[in-house]
Write an enzyme that holds these catalytic residues in place. Structure first.
Site, PDB file in Angstrom:
ATOM      1  N   ASN A   8       0.866  -1.180   0.000  1.00  0.00           N
ATOM      2  CA  ASN A   8       0.000   0.000   0.000  1.00  0.00           C
ATOM      3  C   ASN A   8       0.908   1.237   0.000  1.00  0.00           C
ATOM      4  O   ASN A   8       1.570   1.527   0.984  1.00  0.00           O
ATOM      5  CB  ASN A   8      -0.887  -0.052   1.256  1.00  0.00           C
ATOM      6  N   LYS A  10       0.052   4.314  -0.041  1.00  0.00           N
ATOM      7  CA  LYS A  10      -0.504   5.473   0.673  1.00  0.00           C
ATOM      8  C   LYS A  10      -0.201   6.747  -0.129  1.00  0.00           C
ATOM      9  O   LYS A  10      -0.460   6.773  -1.322  1.00  0.00           O
ATOM     10  CB  LYS A  10       0.028   5.531   2.103  1.00  0.00           C
ATOM     11  N   HIS A  92      -9.650   0.800   5.010  1.00  0.00           N
ATOM     12  CA  HIS A  92      -8.335   0.992   5.623  1.00  0.00           C
ATOM     13  C   HIS A  92      -8.448   1.934   6.815  1.00  0.00           C
ATOM     14  O   HIS A  92      -9.213   2.896   6.795  1.00  0.00           O
ATOM     15  CB  HIS A  92      -7.342   1.549   4.597  1.00  0.00           C
ATOM     16  N   GLU A  94      -6.711   4.323   7.896  1.00  0.00           N
ATOM     17  CA  GLU A  94      -6.506   5.765   7.656  1.00  0.00           C
ATOM     18  C   GLU A  94      -7.760   6.393   7.044  1.00  0.00           C
ATOM     19  O   GLU A  94      -8.066   7.544   7.300  1.00  0.00           O
ATOM     20  CB  GLU A  94      -5.257   5.985   6.792  1.00  0.00           C
ATOM     21  N   GLU A 161      -5.536  -5.312  10.510  1.00  0.00           N
ATOM     22  CA  GLU A 161      -4.461  -4.353  10.754  1.00  0.00           C
ATOM     23  C   GLU A 161      -4.783  -3.548  12.008  1.00  0.00           C
ATOM     24  O   GLU A 161      -5.553  -2.588  11.958  1.00  0.00           O
ATOM     25  CB  GLU A 161      -4.349  -3.377   9.587  1.00  0.00           C
ATOM     26  N   GLY A 167       2.223   1.871  10.848  1.00  0.00           N
ATOM     27  CA  GLY A 167       3.152   2.980  10.668  1.00  0.00           C
ATOM     28  C   GLY A 167       3.840   3.415  11.954  1.00  0.00           C
ATOM     29  O   GLY A 167       4.461   4.468  12.015  1.00  0.00           O
ATOM     30  N   SER A 197       3.245  -2.519  10.489  1.00  0.00           N
ATOM     31  CA  SER A 197       4.691  -2.571  10.725  1.00  0.00           C
ATOM     32  C   SER A 197       5.340  -3.903  10.336  1.00  0.00           C
ATOM     33  O   SER A 197       6.268  -4.374  10.983  1.00  0.00           O
ATOM     34  CB  SER A 197       5.010  -2.208  12.176  1.00  0.00           C
TER      35      SER A 197
HETATM   36  P1  PGA Z   1       2.667  -0.029   7.778  1.00  0.00           P
HETATM   37  O1  PGA Z   1       1.211   0.154   7.136  1.00  0.00           O
HETATM   38  O2  PGA Z   1       3.255  -1.252   7.154  1.00  0.00           O
HETATM   39  O3  PGA Z   1       3.390   1.213   7.445  1.00  0.00           O
HETATM   40  O4  PGA Z   1       2.449  -0.208   9.249  1.00  0.00           O
HETATM   41  C1  PGA Z   1       0.384  -0.949   6.915  1.00  0.00           C
HETATM   42  C2  PGA Z   1      -0.899  -0.521   6.268  1.00  0.00           C
HETATM   43  O5  PGA Z   1      -1.428   0.544   6.613  1.00  0.00           O
HETATM   44  O6  PGA Z   1      -1.425  -1.234   5.387  1.00  0.00           O
END
Ligand code: PGA
Length: 237
Positions: A8, A10, A92, A94, A161, A167, A197
């Site tokens: 992803n 982002k 997701h 976010e 997640e 993140g 992560s």
């Molecule tokens: P990350 O994000 O690997 O940076 O923790 C995962 C995600 O949001 O899919």
């Protein structure tokens, strides 16, 4: 079943660096005869027509549940069709927690893209204050994220997640992952990815947990060498 790996992007990479990244990954899959399912979700401005190995798919991070219309700042299926995009991320964390999408908006989006036959990677996961209340509360929170979602849809992939692990560099423990994945799998027989992560140093351990069918990766996937390394690990399991 072969493990799945998804990146992803982002709000990262440009149109030209995305193209380079995707072509390098495609070549890597060909050279190493890797046939795991691999997904990349670039920004909307970097979508394009790519001629890729059959197990490599480019998807959209988000879209509005319309063909076209007056929805300033959004894209619909008319824009996705131009590039044959038939895969989308929905739910997701976010989008839920930063952009404020409600469960009912998410369910509307899900129903629309299901109707259009998209492969949907549907994300769920609890924030820290819920995790701290224990497993029962965590599962209750996660079940609510399935409200209005048709879980029998054939082109559905789930991704667990935990919000506190996204993140942040904090990965869930094997026990955390195992508890939630086992509970979800008991109810829903769909591929279930873990995200939060994930990086080259912890991917193998995560992928060998029961009921983890693959991973959805943000930060550690944006560097092409790191993503290749994780594709290799995924392929070796
Ligand atoms: P990350 O994000 O690997 O940076 O923790 C995962 C995600 O949001 O899919």
């Amino acid at each position: 079943m072969k493990k799945i790996i998804a990146s992803n992007f982002k709000t990262n990479h440009t149109r030209s660096s995305t193209k380079e990244f995707i072509n390098l990954i495609d070549q890597y899959l060909i050279d190493n005869q890797i046939d795991n399912e691999v997904f990349v979700f670039p920004t909307a401005t970097s979508l394009d027509t790519f001629d890729l190995k059959e197990n490599f798919t480019v998807g959209a991070q988000n879209a509005y549940p319309v063909t076209s219309g007056s929805f300033t700042g959004e894209i619909g299926t008319q824009q996705l069709d131009e590039f044959n995009i038939k895969t989308i991320l929905i739910g997701h964390s976010e989008r839920r927690h930063v952009l404020g999408e409600s469960q009912s908006e998410i369910a509307t989006k899900y129903a629309y893209f299901k109707e259009q036959g998209y492969t949907i990677i549907y994300c769920i996961g609890e924030p820290l204050e819920v995790k701290e209340q224990g497993l029962e509360q965590t599962l209750e929170y996660v079940w609510e994220q399935f409200d209005g979602i048709d879980l029998s849809y054939e082109n559905l992939i789930l991704a667990y997640e935990p919000v506190w692990a996204i993140g942040t560099g904090v990965t869930a423990t094997t026990e955390d992952i195992s508890n939630v994945h086992n509970a979800i799998k008991q109810k829903i027989e769909k591929p279930l990815l873990y995200g939060g992560s994930v990086k080259p140093s912890n991917l193998e351990e995560i992928l060998t947990i029961d009921n983890v069918d693959g991973s959805l990766i943000g930060t550690a996937s944006w560097d092409v060498e790191s993503f290749k390394q994780m594709i290799k690990i995924t392929n070796n399991i």
